[in-house]
Design an enzyme around this catalytic site. Sequence first.
Site, PDB file in Angstrom:
ATOM      1  N   LYS A 233      48.448  10.330   2.717  1.00  0.00           N
ATOM      2  CA  LYS A 233      48.450   8.873   2.536  1.00  0.00           C
ATOM      3  C   LYS A 233      49.440   8.434   1.472  1.00  0.00           C
ATOM      4  O   LYS A 233      50.075   7.392   1.600  1.00  0.00           O
ATOM      5  CB  LYS A 233      47.051   8.378   2.168  1.00  0.00           C
ATOM      6  CG  LYS A 233      46.120   8.318   3.356  1.00  0.00           C
ATOM      7  CD  LYS A 233      44.880   7.516   3.055  1.00  0.00           C
ATOM      8  CE  LYS A 233      43.994   7.422   4.282  1.00  0.00           C
ATOM      9  NZ  LYS A 233      42.735   6.747   4.029  1.00  0.00           N
TER      10      LYS A 233
ATOM     11  N   LYS B 188      47.157  11.843  13.561  1.00  0.00           N
ATOM     12  CA  LYS B 188      45.890  11.257  14.021  1.00  0.00           C
ATOM     13  C   LYS B 188      46.014   9.744  14.226  1.00  0.00           C
ATOM     14  O   LYS B 188      46.839   9.089  13.566  1.00  0.00           O
ATOM     15  CB  LYS B 188      44.757  11.586  13.057  1.00  0.00           C
ATOM     16  CG  LYS B 188      44.810  10.862  11.748  1.00  0.00           C
ATOM     17  CD  LYS B 188      43.455  10.888  11.039  1.00  0.00           C
ATOM     18  CE  LYS B 188      43.487   9.905   9.894  1.00  0.00           C
ATOM     19  NZ  LYS B 188      42.276   9.210   9.635  1.00  0.00           N
TER      20      LYS B 188
ATOM     21  N   LYS C 255      44.137   3.708  11.169  1.00  0.00           N
ATOM     22  CA  LYS C 255      44.196   2.263  10.891  1.00  0.00           C
ATOM     23  C   LYS C 255      45.474   1.901  10.165  1.00  0.00           C
ATOM     24  O   LYS C 255      46.006   0.817  10.314  1.00  0.00           O
ATOM     25  CB  LYS C 255      43.060   1.859   9.941  1.00  0.00           C
ATOM     26  CG  LYS C 255      41.679   2.053  10.424  1.00  0.00           C
ATOM     27  CD  LYS C 255      40.744   1.411   9.387  1.00  0.00           C
ATOM     28  CE  LYS C 255      39.411   2.106   9.324  1.00  0.00           C
ATOM     29  NZ  LYS C 255      39.297   3.048   8.219  1.00  0.00           N
TER      30      LYS C 255
HETATM   31  N1  AQP Z   1      41.819   9.670  14.648  1.00  0.00           N
HETATM   32  C1  AQP Z   1      40.543   9.913  14.427  1.00  0.00           C
HETATM   33  N2  AQP Z   1      39.837  10.702  15.282  1.00  0.00           N
HETATM   34  C2  AQP Z   1      38.532  10.948  15.050  1.00  0.00           C
HETATM   35  N3  AQP Z   1      37.835  10.457  14.013  1.00  0.00           N
HETATM   36  C3  AQP Z   1      38.495   9.658  13.137  1.00  0.00           C
HETATM   37  N4  AQP Z   1      38.122   9.016  12.029  1.00  0.00           N
HETATM   38  C4  AQP Z   1      39.178   8.344  11.514  1.00  0.00           C
HETATM   39  N5  AQP Z   1      40.265   8.546  12.275  1.00  0.00           N
HETATM   40  C5  AQP Z   1      39.879   9.358  13.307  1.00  0.00           C
HETATM   41  C6  AQP Z   1      36.769   9.039  11.481  1.00  0.00           C
HETATM   42  O1  AQP Z   1      36.302   7.696  11.373  1.00  0.00           O
HETATM   43  C7  AQP Z   1      35.423   7.616  10.259  1.00  0.00           C
HETATM   44  C8  AQP Z   1      35.817   6.481   9.377  1.00  0.00           C
HETATM   45  O2  AQP Z   1      37.100   6.661   8.850  1.00  0.00           O
HETATM   46  P1  AQP Z   1      37.509   5.987   7.486  1.00  0.00           P
HETATM   47  O3  AQP Z   1      37.246   4.544   7.528  1.00  0.00           O
HETATM   48  O4  AQP Z   1      36.849   6.713   6.390  1.00  0.00           O
HETATM   49  O5  AQP Z   1      39.031   6.172   7.428  1.00  0.00           O
HETATM   50  P2  AQP Z   1      39.934   7.442   7.529  1.00  0.00           P
HETATM   51  O6  AQP Z   1      39.163   8.689   7.770  1.00  0.00           O
HETATM   52  O7  AQP Z   1      40.805   7.440   6.335  1.00  0.00           O
HETATM   53  O8  AQP Z   1      40.782   7.193   8.843  1.00  0.00           O
HETATM   54  P3  AQP Z   1      41.365   5.883   9.466  1.00  0.00           P
HETATM   55  O9  AQP Z   1      40.270   5.118  10.146  1.00  0.00           O
HETATM   56  O10 AQP Z   1      42.496   6.171  10.339  1.00  0.00           O
HETATM   57  O11 AQP Z   1      41.879   5.019   8.263  1.00  0.00           O
HETATM   58  P4  AQP Z   1      43.199   5.212   7.427  1.00  0.00           P
HETATM   59  O12 AQP Z   1      44.339   4.781   8.251  1.00  0.00           O
HETATM   60  O13 AQP Z   1      42.970   4.290   6.271  1.00  0.00           O
HETATM   61  O14 AQP Z   1      43.320   6.659   7.058  1.00  0.00           O
HETATM   62  C9  AQP Z   1      35.483   8.948   9.534  1.00  0.00           C
HETATM   63  O15 AQP Z   1      34.364   9.719   9.882  1.00  0.00           O
HETATM   64  C10 AQP Z   1      36.749   9.552  10.045  1.00  0.00           C
HETATM   65  O16 AQP Z   1      36.707  10.964  10.014  1.00  0.00           O
END
Ligand code: AQP
Length: 331
Positions: A116, A198, A201
């Site tokens: 990140k 992956k 968001k």
């Molecule tokens: N691509 C993905 N495939 C499967 N699971 C996913 N998760 C996130 N991306 C994927 C799971 O969603 C839950 C919530 O995620 P989060 O809000 O904690 O954010 P994150 O893990 O940092 O991933 P994001 O949603 O893509 O956000 P950003 O872009 O900010 O990194 C978690 O259980 C996560 O594992």
Amino acid sequence: MEKNKEKIIFSGVQPSGELHLGNYLGAISKWVEMQNEHKCIFCVVDYHAITVKQDPEILRKKIIEAAKIYLASGINPEKSVIFQQSAISAHTELAWILNCIARISDLNKMTQFKDKAGKKQESVSVGLYDYPILMAADILLYNTDAVPVGDDQSQHVELCRLLAKRFNSQFGDTFKIPELIIRKEGARIMGLDDPNKKMSKSAGSSANYIALTDKPEAAMKKIMKAVTDSGKEIIFNKEKKPAISNLLTIYSLLAEEPVKELENKYKGKGYGDFKKDLAEITAEFLIKFQKKFNSFTDEEVKEIMDEGAEKIKSVAEETLRRVKERVGVIQ
Ligand code: AQP
């Protein structure tokens, strides 16, 4: 996890950006399955969201939207607790205490921070670096037995386990050691524009993800434009065909059809036919999902979150009291 025994389950999503199919298939849909057998606590982790810059007005809306997404996914507030992290101040208080037993070397191992922060490691917020400690506090406050998350969060849950064990060995048995639950398929849904990264968001382009609030027609276009692999066979092979394997996983989970059956169904057909069908399945899913999403008012959702926090606040406060006693700040 031992079967047929009620456990305490904790998980959450950051109300940042657009919640997407990866969040739903990798995490939230698994929560829905668990709430019939276990005591589930699902948090909208707003303090995690502010580790990167947020517009306050948009954040306020996103917090409500995240809770609506839980409800639209099938989380039933009669069975599970839904609440907003910042409503219970024990989260940040415990995070501080855990900060004092975590080591710089523990955090330096976190690959998500490296991904990140990228080249900006010196200028991103301290919060972004430290957020796995807050996540550990979130989990440990509720005597959690298991944490269902997507694959990208497994390292953070491992860190939580390590901190709990370290605390217990330093101050005496205090925390339950939570287990990690990762689903077999869909634990890492990949980006539609780049199957080696992956779905996220915070991806640079909205072509990377299908947001749960995307208009069905827009989502169909994104599927039709999704990157594919060389060749034309519809077969699952993560190494040689990462893009088609990712689309097969999404198709299989949304349509509840095993990947093997899909491979047979599309034998002799091309990527175009396959994508057209997946686009329709995705649109159907979104139409149903969004109908439910729109059936909740903001007021209703706020009430559900307030009631949720009220229900579990005492558990968090009791854990924090125990921790403060152990470290010696309570007389
Ligand atoms: N691509 C993905 N495939 C499967 N699971 C996913 N998760 C996130 N991306 C994927 C799971 O969603 C839950 C919530 O995620 P989060 O809000 O904690 O954010 P994150 O893990 O940092 O991933 P994001 O949603 O893509 O956000 P950003 O872009 O900010 O990194 C978690 O259980 C996560 O594992």
